[in-house]
Enzyme design. Structure first.
Site, mmCIF file in Angstrom:
data_model
loop_
_atom_site.group_PDB
_atom_site.id
_atom_site.type_symbol
_atom_site.label_atom_id
_atom_site.label_comp_id
_atom_site.label_asym_id
_atom_site.label_seq_id
_atom_site.Cartn_x
_atom_site.Cartn_y
_atom_site.Cartn_z
ATOM 1 N N TYR A 1 2.318 -21.954 0.244
ATOM 2 C CA TYR A 1 1.842 -22.287 -1.108
ATOM 3 C C TYR A 1 2.568 -21.470 -2.176
ATOM 4 C CZ TYR A 1 -1.462 -22.454 -5.038
ATOM 5 O OH TYR A 1 -2.032 -22.572 -6.272
ATOM 6 N N SER B 1 2.222 -24.173 7.287
ATOM 7 C CA SER B 1 2.929 -24.975 6.274
ATOM 8 C C SER B 1 3.689 -26.090 6.968
ATOM 9 C CB SER B 1 3.883 -24.078 5.468
ATOM 10 O OG SER B 1 4.743 -23.375 6.339
ATOM 11 N N LEU C 1 -0.339 -13.967 7.410
ATOM 12 C CA LEU C 1 -1.616 -14.670 7.604
ATOM 13 C C LEU C 1 -2.580 -14.162 6.541
ATOM 14 C CD1 LEU C 1 -1.746 -14.371 11.504
ATOM 15 C CD2 LEU C 1 -0.921 -16.301 10.124
ATOM 16 N N SER D 1 -2.246 -8.056 -2.486
ATOM 17 C CA SER D 1 -3.437 -8.789 -2.913
ATOM 18 C C SER D 1 -4.421 -7.866 -3.609
ATOM 19 C CB SER D 1 -4.122 -9.381 -1.672
ATOM 20 O OG SER D 1 -5.371 -9.919 -2.001
ATOM 21 N N TYR E 1 -7.808 -8.283 6.852
ATOM 22 C CA TYR E 1 -6.703 -8.834 6.060
ATOM 23 C C TYR E 1 -6.274 -7.843 4.971
ATOM 24 C CZ TYR E 1 -4.443 -11.468 2.347
ATOM 25 O OH TYR E 1 -3.584 -11.863 1.349
ATOM 26 N N LYS F 1 -2.686 -5.506 4.242
ATOM 27 C CA LYS F 1 -1.922 -5.440 2.984
ATOM 28 C C LYS F 1 -1.753 -3.988 2.530
ATOM 29 C CE LYS F 1 -1.122 -9.775 2.381
ATOM 30 N NZ LYS F 1 0.236 -10.290 2.427
ATOM 31 N N ASN G 1 -10.951 -21.696 0.278
ATOM 32 C CA ASN G 1 -10.937 -21.267 -1.126
ATOM 33 C C ASN G 1 -11.519 -22.326 -2.046
ATOM 34 O OD1 ASN G 1 -8.002 -19.840 -0.032
ATOM 35 N ND2 ASN G 1 -9.626 -18.581 -0.877
ATOM 36 N N VAL H 1 -21.850 -24.038 -3.516
ATOM 37 C CA VAL H 1 -21.639 -22.892 -4.406
ATOM 38 C C VAL H 1 -22.325 -21.697 -3.747
ATOM 39 C CG1 VAL H 1 -22.142 -21.907 -6.673
ATOM 40 C CG2 VAL H 1 -21.452 -24.314 -6.477
ATOM 41 N N ASP I 1 -20.883 -14.139 3.087
ATOM 42 C CA ASP I 1 -20.726 -12.756 3.572
ATOM 43 C C ASP I 1 -19.463 -12.117 3.029
ATOM 44 O OD1 ASP I 1 -22.878 -12.197 5.064
ATOM 45 O OD2 ASP I 1 -21.845 -12.201 7.013
ATOM 46 N N GLY I 2 -19.584 -10.908 2.549
ATOM 47 C CA GLY I 2 -18.401 -10.153 2.125
ATOM 48 C C GLY I 2 -17.939 -10.448 0.711
HETATM 49 P P1 NAD Z 1 0.549 -19.671 2.979
HETATM 50 O O1 NAD Z 1 -0.135 -19.574 4.285
HETATM 51 O O2 NAD Z 1 0.554 -20.957 2.257
HETATM 52 O O3 NAD Z 1 2.062 -19.188 3.119
HETATM 53 C C1 NAD Z 1 2.467 -18.226 4.049
HETATM 54 C C2 NAD Z 1 3.702 -18.742 4.758
HETATM 55 O O4 NAD Z 1 4.087 -17.791 5.749
HETATM 56 C C3 NAD Z 1 3.455 -20.074 5.480
HETATM 57 O O5 NAD Z 1 4.470 -20.999 5.170
HETATM 58 C C4 NAD Z 1 3.476 -19.703 6.945
HETATM 59 O O6 NAD Z 1 3.950 -20.750 7.766
HETATM 60 C C5 NAD Z 1 4.399 -18.501 6.928
HETATM 61 N N1 NAD Z 1 4.181 -17.610 8.066
HETATM 62 C C6 NAD Z 1 3.010 -17.154 8.561
HETATM 63 N N2 NAD Z 1 3.213 -16.373 9.615
HETATM 64 C C7 NAD Z 1 4.559 -16.323 9.793
HETATM 65 C C8 NAD Z 1 5.403 -15.677 10.729
HETATM 66 N N3 NAD Z 1 4.900 -14.913 11.709
HETATM 67 N N4 NAD Z 1 6.739 -15.841 10.626
HETATM 68 C C9 NAD Z 1 7.260 -16.619 9.643
HETATM 69 N N5 NAD Z 1 6.515 -17.253 8.735
HETATM 70 C C10 NAD Z 1 5.180 -17.114 8.799
HETATM 71 O O7 NAD Z 1 -0.061 -18.515 2.065
HETATM 72 P P2 NAD Z 1 0.191 -18.230 0.513
HETATM 73 O O8 NAD Z 1 -1.073 -18.511 -0.191
HETATM 74 O O9 NAD Z 1 1.430 -18.875 0.081
HETATM 75 O O10 NAD Z 1 0.373 -16.669 0.569
HETATM 76 C C11 NAD Z 1 1.653 -16.076 0.573
HETATM 77 C C12 NAD Z 1 1.478 -14.573 0.621
HETATM 78 O O11 NAD Z 1 0.718 -14.158 -0.486
HETATM 79 C C13 NAD Z 1 0.731 -14.099 1.867
HETATM 80 O O12 NAD Z 1 1.312 -12.893 2.297
HETATM 81 C C14 NAD Z 1 -0.660 -13.855 1.363
HETATM 82 O O13 NAD Z 1 -1.330 -12.862 2.106
HETATM 83 C C15 NAD Z 1 -0.399 -13.388 -0.056
HETATM 84 N N6 NAD Z 1 -1.522 -13.618 -0.974
HETATM 85 C C16 NAD Z 1 -2.055 -14.879 -1.089
HETATM 86 C C17 NAD Z 1 -3.130 -15.082 -1.957
HETATM 87 C C18 NAD Z 1 -3.759 -16.433 -2.094
HETATM 88 O O14 NAD Z 1 -4.901 -16.511 -2.561
HETATM 89 N N7 NAD Z 1 -3.094 -17.520 -1.746
HETATM 90 C C19 NAD Z 1 -3.655 -14.011 -2.684
HETATM 91 C C20 NAD Z 1 -3.077 -12.750 -2.529
HETATM 92 C C21 NAD Z 1 -2.003 -12.565 -1.668
HETATM 93 C C1 WQD Z 2 -13.740 -17.774 -5.229
HETATM 94 C C2 WQD Z 2 -15.194 -17.889 -5.652
HETATM 95 C C3 WQD Z 2 -16.741 -17.771 -3.826
HETATM 96 C C4 WQD Z 2 -15.502 -21.500 -1.914
HETATM 97 C C5 WQD Z 2 -10.024 -15.054 -1.284
HETATM 98 C C6 WQD Z 2 -9.623 -13.883 -0.450
HETATM 99 C C7 WQD Z 2 -8.622 -13.044 -1.174
HETATM 100 C C8 WQD Z 2 -7.459 -13.857 -1.724
HETATM 101 C C9 WQD Z 2 -7.866 -15.154 -2.329
HETATM 102 C C10 WQD Z 2 -5.506 -13.449 -0.406
HETATM 103 C C11 WQD Z 2 -16.118 -16.917 -4.923
HETATM 104 C C12 WQD Z 2 -16.800 -19.132 -4.484
HETATM 105 C C13 WQD Z 2 -15.620 -20.422 -2.767
HETATM 106 C C14 WQD Z 2 -16.563 -22.449 -1.850
HETATM 107 C C15 WQD Z 2 -17.755 -21.182 -3.515
HETATM 108 N N1 WQD Z 2 -6.496 -14.176 -0.743
HETATM 109 N N2 WQD Z 2 -16.726 -20.269 -3.550
HETATM 110 N N3 WQD Z 2 -17.649 -22.255 -2.657
HETATM 111 O O1 WQD Z 2 -13.018 -15.027 -2.163
HETATM 112 O O2 WQD Z 2 -12.047 -14.501 -4.444
HETATM 113 O O3 WQD Z 2 -10.566 -14.581 -2.500
HETATM 114 O O4 WQD Z 2 -8.846 -15.815 -1.561
HETATM 115 O O5 WQD Z 2 -5.219 -12.338 -0.704
HETATM 116 O O6 WQD Z 2 -8.201 -12.078 -0.284
HETATM 117 O O7 WQD Z 2 -10.769 -13.105 -0.183
HETATM 118 O O8 WQD Z 2 -11.489 -16.692 -3.356
HETATM 119 O O9 WQD Z 2 -11.465 -19.118 -3.649
HETATM 120 O O10 WQD Z 2 -12.558 -18.155 -1.582
HETATM 121 O O11 WQD Z 2 -13.659 -17.864 -3.802
HETATM 122 O O12 WQD Z 2 -18.756 -21.044 -4.199
HETATM 123 O O13 WQD Z 2 -16.530 -23.422 -1.080
HETATM 124 O O14 WQD Z 2 -15.661 -19.194 -5.303
HETATM 125 O O15 WQD Z 2 -18.028 -17.346 -3.439
HETATM 126 O O16 WQD Z 2 -17.097 -16.520 -5.847
HETATM 127 P P1 WQD Z 2 -11.902 -15.143 -3.119
HETATM 128 P P2 WQD Z 2 -12.261 -18.032 -3.039
#
Ligand code: NAD
Ligand code: WQD
Length: 337
Positions: free
Chosen positions: A11, A36, A83, A124, A148, A152, A198, A216, A292-293
């Protein structure tokens, strides 16, 4: 520049890839499609009219990554592969530590061998854990509350120690808040496998009629309407933050941490309302117990990134929802249908 982008089919990585190609960089994408689809990369080739190198490989395969780096010779690595599901990380901690932590160590070793000195890492806001104060700034204590988040925080420490061994090295540790939205073309966007964890992808499933209603998770938090508040940031603003960080690392040594957020929080019900406006579809929901959490509320202080990177998130929540709706209207089932 020659840039290795890990996780470039995912993404966030896919939106960064579009930005890098538009800026004319030479890119090697490394992804194993764990979460992906190859179709995403086809969409990017069509959208940009640009080509790039691609290696389908697990970042845990150290010899393969080192061999690719010694041929490609990146100037910088943007490391998004990993992941990211919090609940899954609690159930499969070793898989998360291996992929995220060991995978990152492998990359750094491959960089050593290829003489690459710069890295941008997808961290993150999860690393902050329960807020001691809000908005979180980069000086807020790091105390992740789940596996997770601990991966990080560990990777941030590992990169910091790696940079400290050579004055020519530099790193940007980017702490993302809640990325949502899609490319304005509607050609790429978030495509979670299975039931979305999410909020915004779940709402999009409800608006397209794929799921009956949103749950919600709690309306008894101490927030303005009782539902959880988060700092949602448009994925294109987030991608732009990486371009700004790359420029910053061009003339700064050492490690810097940056929050990438807007500085403003939106509640679950505000996101539902924005999505209804953008899609003109009903989004039925039911109030359920807290998840939870979950934390009641968190949002960024993005002042450091604003000042030092000259970067600012500009796109509104309405734009985020409109762009998700465009993507989901074109591709209701994502890349693989
Ligand atoms: P995503 O899962 O869409 O993208 C991650 C990509 O990494 C995928 O294409 C997956 O196939 C690839 N991947 C996973 N394991 C792999 C491996 N062992 N070798 C090679 N490729 C691998 O996730 P995203 O939302 O695009 O997140 C990207 C980065 O940003 C991640 O490190 C995630 O932890 C971080 N991040 C995401 C969010 C979020 O909310 N989306 C928030 C904070 C941080
Ligand atoms: C947002 C709000 C939920 C789903 C998570 C990870 C975080 C980061 C991003 C990578 C919260 C509420 C959600 C639903 C709901 N990833 N909600 N119904 O929890 O802030 O963050 O994703 O780093 O590490 O923890 O994002 O989109 O899951 O939730 O009411 O079906 O929406 O309770 O208040 P979050 P989220």
């Amino acid at each position: 520049m020659r840039i290795c982008l890990t996780g470039g089919a995912g993404y966030i990585g896919s939106h960064i890839l579009v930005g890098l190609l538009e800026d004319g960089h030479d890119v090697l994408v490394v992804d194993n499609f764990a979460n992906s689809s190859p179709t995403c990369l086809q969409h990017i080739r069509q959208l940009t009219g640009k080509s790039f190198e691609f290696l389908e490989e697990d970042i845990c395969n150290q010899p393969a990554i080192s061999a690719a780096f010694s041929t490609f010779r990146p100037d910088i690595v943007i490391h998004c592969a990993g992941l990211k599901a919090v609940g899954e990380s609690q159930k499969q901690p070793l898989r998360y530590y291996r992929t995220n932590v060991e995978g990152s160590i492998n990359l750094l070793e491959a960089m050593d061998q290829a003489g690459c000195q710069r890295i941008i890492f997808s961290s993150s806001a999860t690393v902050y854990g329960t807020p001691r104060y809000l908005p979180y700034d980069e000086a807020h204590p790091v105390a992740p509350a789940n596996v997770y988040g601990r991966t990080k925080a560990m990777i941030e420490d590992i990169i910091t120690d790696w940079v400290a061994t050579d004055p020519g090295r530099s790193a940007a540790l980017l702490r993302y808040f809640n990325p949502v939205g899609a490319h304005e073309s509607g050609e790429i966007g978030e495509d979670p496998k299975g039931i979305p964890n999410n909020l915004v992808p779940y709402i999009a499933d409800v608006a397209t009629g794929m799921r009956a209603e949103l749950s919600v998770f709690g309306n008894d938090y101490e927030t303005r309407d009782g539902t959880g508040v988060r700092d949602y940031i448009h994925i294109t603003d987030l991608a732009d933050g990486h371009i700004a960080a790359m420029a910053y690392l061009g003339d700064h040594q050492g490690v810097e941490v940056f929050n990438l957020g807007t500085g403003e929080g939106s509640s679950v019900l505000e996101v539902v309302a924005a999505f209804r406006r953008a899609s003109n579809q009903p989004v039925p929901y039911e109030i359920k117990p807290r998840r939870d959490g979950d934390i009641a509320e968190f949002f960024a202080n993005p002042a450091k990134a604003n000042d030092r990177l000259g970067w600012q998130a500009t796109r509104t929540l309405d734009a985020m929802c409109a762009d998700v709706w465009r993507w989901r209207s074109k591709y209701p089932r994502g890349f693989d249908v």
